[in-house]
Design a protein around this motif. Structure first.
Motif, PDB file in Angstrom:
ATOM      1  N   ARG A  49       0.837  -1.201   0.000  1.00  0.00           N
ATOM      2  CA  ARG A  49       0.000   0.000   0.000  1.00  0.00           C
ATOM      3  C   ARG A  49       0.865   1.242   0.000  1.00  0.00           C
ATOM      4  NH1 ARG A  49      -5.319  -1.018   3.652  1.00  0.00           N
ATOM      5  NH2 ARG A  49      -5.776  -3.058   2.809  1.00  0.00           N
ATOM      6  N   ARG A  50       0.472   2.197  -0.818  1.00  0.00           N
ATOM      7  CA  ARG A  50       1.249   3.420  -0.965  1.00  0.00           C
ATOM      8  C   ARG A  50       0.771   4.484   0.021  1.00  0.00           C
ATOM      9  NH1 ARG A  50       1.101   0.813  -5.641  1.00  0.00           N
ATOM     10  NH2 ARG A  50       2.720   1.175  -7.205  1.00  0.00           N
ATOM     11  N   TYR A  51       1.750   5.191   0.593  1.00  0.00           N
ATOM     12  CA  TYR A  51       1.448   6.314   1.467  1.00  0.00           C
ATOM     13  C   TYR A  51       2.290   7.507   1.003  1.00  0.00           C
ATOM     14  CZ  TYR A  51      -1.056   3.048   4.356  1.00  0.00           C
ATOM     15  OH  TYR A  51      -1.955   2.114   4.796  1.00  0.00           O
ATOM     16  N   TYR A  52       1.602   8.538   0.550  1.00  0.00           N
ATOM     17  CA  TYR A  52       2.252   9.728   0.019  1.00  0.00           C
ATOM     18  C   TYR A  52       2.374  10.777   1.113  1.00  0.00           C
ATOM     19  CZ  TYR A  52       1.028   7.754  -4.548  1.00  0.00           C
ATOM     20  OH  TYR A  52       0.903   6.942  -5.648  1.00  0.00           O
ATOM     21  N   GLN A  53       3.462  11.535   1.063  1.00  0.00           N
ATOM     22  CA  GLN A  53       3.645  12.648   1.983  1.00  0.00           C
ATOM     23  C   GLN A  53       3.222  13.943   1.296  1.00  0.00           C
ATOM     24  OE1 GLN A  53       7.310  12.671   4.283  1.00  0.00           O
ATOM     25  NE2 GLN A  53       7.662  10.557   3.635  1.00  0.00           N
ATOM     26  N   HIS A  54       3.108  15.005   2.083  1.00  0.00           N
ATOM     27  CA  HIS A  54       2.620  16.297   1.588  1.00  0.00           C
ATOM     28  C   HIS A  54       3.417  16.776   0.376  1.00  0.00           C
ATOM     29  CE1 HIS A  54       1.783  20.638   1.617  1.00  0.00           C
ATOM     30  NE2 HIS A  54       0.602  20.260   2.061  1.00  0.00           N
ATOM     31  N   HIS A  55       4.748  16.695   0.449  1.00  0.00           N
ATOM     32  CA  HIS A  55       5.569  17.193  -0.658  1.00  0.00           C
ATOM     33  C   HIS A  55       5.332  16.388  -1.938  1.00  0.00           C
ATOM     34  CE1 HIS A  55       8.253  13.971   0.804  1.00  0.00           C
ATOM     35  NE2 HIS A  55       8.733  13.954  -0.434  1.00  0.00           N
ATOM     36  N   GLU A  56       4.981  15.107  -1.789  1.00  0.00           N
ATOM     37  CA  GLU A  56       4.690  14.294  -2.970  1.00  0.00           C
ATOM     38  C   GLU A  56       3.351  14.677  -3.586  1.00  0.00           C
ATOM     39  OE1 GLU A  56       7.113  10.240  -1.925  1.00  0.00           O
ATOM     40  OE2 GLU A  56       5.307  10.678  -0.764  1.00  0.00           O
ATOM     41  N   VAL A  57       2.391  15.041  -2.764  1.00  0.00           N
ATOM     42  CA  VAL A  57       1.105  15.508  -3.279  1.00  0.00           C
ATOM     43  C   VAL A  57       1.318  16.801  -4.078  1.00  0.00           C
ATOM     44  CG1 VAL A  57      -1.219  16.305  -2.676  1.00  0.00           C
ATOM     45  CG2 VAL A  57      -0.181  14.422  -1.396  1.00  0.00           C
ATOM     46  N   LEU A  58       2.160  17.697  -3.542  1.00  0.00           N
ATOM     47  CA  LEU A  58       2.469  18.933  -4.270  1.00  0.00           C
ATOM     48  C   LEU A  58       3.175  18.629  -5.587  1.00  0.00           C
ATOM     49  CD1 LEU A  58       3.721  21.196  -1.333  1.00  0.00           C
ATOM     50  CD2 LEU A  58       1.532  21.332  -2.533  1.00  0.00           C
ATOM     51  N   MET A  59       4.072  17.654  -5.572  1.00  0.00           N
ATOM     52  CA  MET A  59       4.789  17.285  -6.793  1.00  0.00           C
ATOM     53  C   MET A  59       3.820  16.700  -7.826  1.00  0.00           C
ATOM     54  SD  MET A  59       8.128  14.871  -7.317  1.00  0.00           S
ATOM     55  CE  MET A  59       8.981  15.797  -6.063  1.00  0.00           C
ATOM     56  N   ILE A  60       2.886  15.886  -7.380  1.00  0.00           N
ATOM     57  CA  ILE A  60       1.899  15.307  -8.291  1.00  0.00           C
ATOM     58  C   ILE A  60       1.049  16.412  -8.914  1.00  0.00           C
ATOM     59  CG2 ILE A  60      -0.196  13.886  -8.405  1.00  0.00           C
ATOM     60  CD1 ILE A  60       1.234  12.090  -6.248  1.00  0.00           C
ATOM     61  N   ARG A  61       0.686  17.398  -8.110  1.00  0.00           N
ATOM     62  CA  ARG A  61      -0.063  18.529  -8.661  1.00  0.00           C
ATOM     63  C   ARG A  61       0.767  19.291  -9.694  1.00  0.00           C
ATOM     64  NH1 ARG A  61      -3.844  21.482  -4.138  1.00  0.00           N
ATOM     65  NH2 ARG A  61      -5.322  19.772  -3.900  1.00  0.00           N
ATOM     66  N   ARG A  62       2.053  19.414  -9.441  1.00  0.00           N
ATOM     67  CA  ARG A  62       2.934  20.089 -10.394  1.00  0.00           C
ATOM     68  C   ARG A  62       3.042  19.278 -11.684  1.00  0.00           C
ATOM     69  NH1 ARG A  62       8.442  22.380  -8.198  1.00  0.00           N
ATOM     70  NH2 ARG A  62       7.096  24.079  -7.614  1.00  0.00           N
ATOM     71  N   ILE A  63       3.189  17.959 -11.558  1.00  0.00           N
ATOM     72  CA  ILE A  63       3.250  17.086 -12.735  1.00  0.00           C
ATOM     73  C   ILE A  63       1.948  17.188 -13.524  1.00  0.00           C
ATOM     74  CG2 ILE A  63       3.319  14.665 -13.482  1.00  0.00           C
ATOM     75  CD1 ILE A  63       5.224  14.158 -11.061  1.00  0.00           C
ATOM     76  N   ARG A  64       0.849  17.150 -12.809  1.00  0.00           N
ATOM     77  CA  ARG A  64      -0.467  17.251 -13.456  1.00  0.00           C
ATOM     78  C   ARG A  64      -0.578  18.563 -14.237  1.00  0.00           C
ATOM     79  NH1 ARG A  64      -5.383  19.502 -12.856  1.00  0.00           N
ATOM     80  NH2 ARG A  64      -7.243  18.220 -13.159  1.00  0.00           N
ATOM     81  N   ASP A  65      -0.120  19.640 -13.632  1.00  0.00           N
ATOM     82  CA  ASP A  65      -0.160  20.947 -14.286  1.00  0.00           C
ATOM     83  C   ASP A  65       0.689  20.935 -15.562  1.00  0.00           C
ATOM     84  OD1 ASP A  65      -0.674  23.919 -14.393  1.00  0.00           O
ATOM     85  OD2 ASP A  65       1.507  23.941 -14.126  1.00  0.00           O
ATOM     86  N   LEU A  66       1.895  20.382 -15.466  1.00  0.00           N
ATOM     87  CA  LEU A  66       2.778  20.332 -16.631  1.00  0.00           C
ATOM     88  C   LEU A  66       2.160  19.522 -17.765  1.00  0.00           C
ATOM     89  CD1 LEU A  66       6.235  19.777 -14.866  1.00  0.00           C
ATOM     90  CD2 LEU A  66       5.477  21.849 -16.051  1.00  0.00           C
ATOM     91  N   LEU A  67       1.567  18.380 -17.426  1.00  0.00           N
ATOM     92  CA  LEU A  67       1.025  17.501 -18.456  1.00  0.00           C
ATOM     93  C   LEU A  67      -0.329  17.966 -18.983  1.00  0.00           C
ATOM     94  CD1 LEU A  67       1.883  14.038 -16.856  1.00  0.00           C
ATOM     95  CD2 LEU A  67       3.036  15.135 -18.793  1.00  0.00           C
ATOM     96  N   TYR A  68      -1.243  18.274 -18.091  1.00  0.00           N
ATOM     97  CA  TYR A  68      -2.619  18.545 -18.497  1.00  0.00           C
ATOM     98  C   TYR A  68      -2.864  20.008 -18.864  1.00  0.00           C
ATOM     99  CZ  TYR A  68      -3.706  13.925 -16.519  1.00  0.00           C
ATOM    100  OH  TYR A  68      -3.753  12.585 -16.231  1.00  0.00           O
ATOM    101  N   ASP A  69      -2.268  20.926 -18.114  1.00  0.00           N
ATOM    102  CA  ASP A  69      -2.557  22.342 -18.344  1.00  0.00           C
ATOM    103  C   ASP A  69      -1.553  23.002 -19.284  1.00  0.00           C
ATOM    104  OD1 ASP A  69      -4.671  22.007 -16.591  1.00  0.00           O
ATOM    105  OD2 ASP A  69      -3.546  22.722 -14.863  1.00  0.00           O
ATOM    106  N   GLN A  70      -0.271  22.645 -19.162  1.00  0.00           N
ATOM    107  CA  GLN A  70       0.752  23.288 -19.986  1.00  0.00           C
ATOM    108  C   GLN A  70       1.095  22.493 -21.240  1.00  0.00           C
ATOM    109  OE1 GLN A  70       4.122  24.960 -17.882  1.00  0.00           O
ATOM    110  NE2 GLN A  70       2.968  24.963 -15.953  1.00  0.00           N
ATOM    111  N   GLY A  71       0.569  21.280 -21.354  1.00  0.00           N
ATOM    112  CA  GLY A  71       0.727  20.513 -22.576  1.00  0.00           C
ATOM    113  C   GLY A  71       2.070  19.845 -22.785  1.00  0.00           C
ATOM    114  N   PHE A  72       2.841  19.636 -21.726  1.00  0.00           N
ATOM    115  CA  PHE A  72       4.123  18.947 -21.849  1.00  0.00           C
ATOM    116  C   PHE A  72       3.890  17.461 -22.138  1.00  0.00           C
ATOM    117  CE2 PHE A  72       5.667  22.689 -19.742  1.00  0.00           C
ATOM    118  CZ  PHE A  72       7.017  22.769 -20.019  1.00  0.00           C
ATOM    119  N   THR A  73       4.852  16.848 -22.820  1.00  0.00           N
ATOM    120  CA  THR A  73       4.868  15.392 -22.938  1.00  0.00           C
ATOM    121  C   THR A  73       5.432  14.839 -21.633  1.00  0.00           C
ATOM    122  OG1 THR A  73       7.116  15.370 -23.814  1.00  0.00           O
ATOM    123  CG2 THR A  73       5.309  15.515 -25.428  1.00  0.00           C
TER     124      THR A  73
END
Length: 149
Positions: A49-73
């Motif tokens: 089972r995976r347990y994410y820490q706060h900084h990882e949640v922020l990183m996932i949001r950053r990745i999501r932004d790069l991929l979904y909002d900014q159009g990065f591959t």
């Protein structure tokens, strides 16, 4: 217009389901991103089972932004994320503090007593009471730090 992501609660660890809800990404996508982004390494416990820490949640949001909002591959987002992480490391080494997305409020001349008058009304909720306690602790920390200089 896309719905804003919910605030990240003040918790130490988050399950993959919680992170999925907080970041607007399906759990299978999070597992895939773990393979693609080496910086993303949640702790694994019983039953894998995976347990994410706060900084990882922020990183996932950053990745999501790069991929979904900014159009990065995926490759482009990986490179951009490595650049951002390196930039933050360099700033930390130089003694700077990253306050990206945080509004700075000048309170140099303020003291805790200045805020005592802003006591909470009797109907204030538990969160407001906790925020007031945190504010008091921050003033105490600031006073201790300034006394050491």
């Amino acid at each position: 217009m896309e719905k804003a992501l919910p605030a990240i609660p003040a918790k130490r660890y988050f399950t993959i389901g919680e992170v999925s809800d907080l970041c607007g990404v399906k759990p299978h996508v999070l597992r895939y991103w773990e393979q693609e982004f080496t910086q993303l390494r949640p702790m694994k416990r019983r039953g894998n089972r995976r347990y994410y820490q706060h900084h990882e949640v922020l990183m996932i949001r950053r990745i999501r932004d790069l991929l979904y909002d900014q159009g990065f591959t995926i490759s482009g987002a990986r490179n951009k994320l490595q650049e951002l992480v390196q930039l933050e490391r360099d700033k930390r080494r130089a003694g700077e503090v990253m306050l990206e997305g945080v509004e700075v409020i000048e309170v140099e001349d303020s003291t805790l007593e200045d805020f005592e008058d802003s006591a909470l009304p009797p109907e204030a909720d538990e969160v407001s009471e906790k925020l007031l306690l945190v504010r008091r602790e921050l003033f105490e920390i600031r006073d201790l730090l300034s006394a050491n200089h």
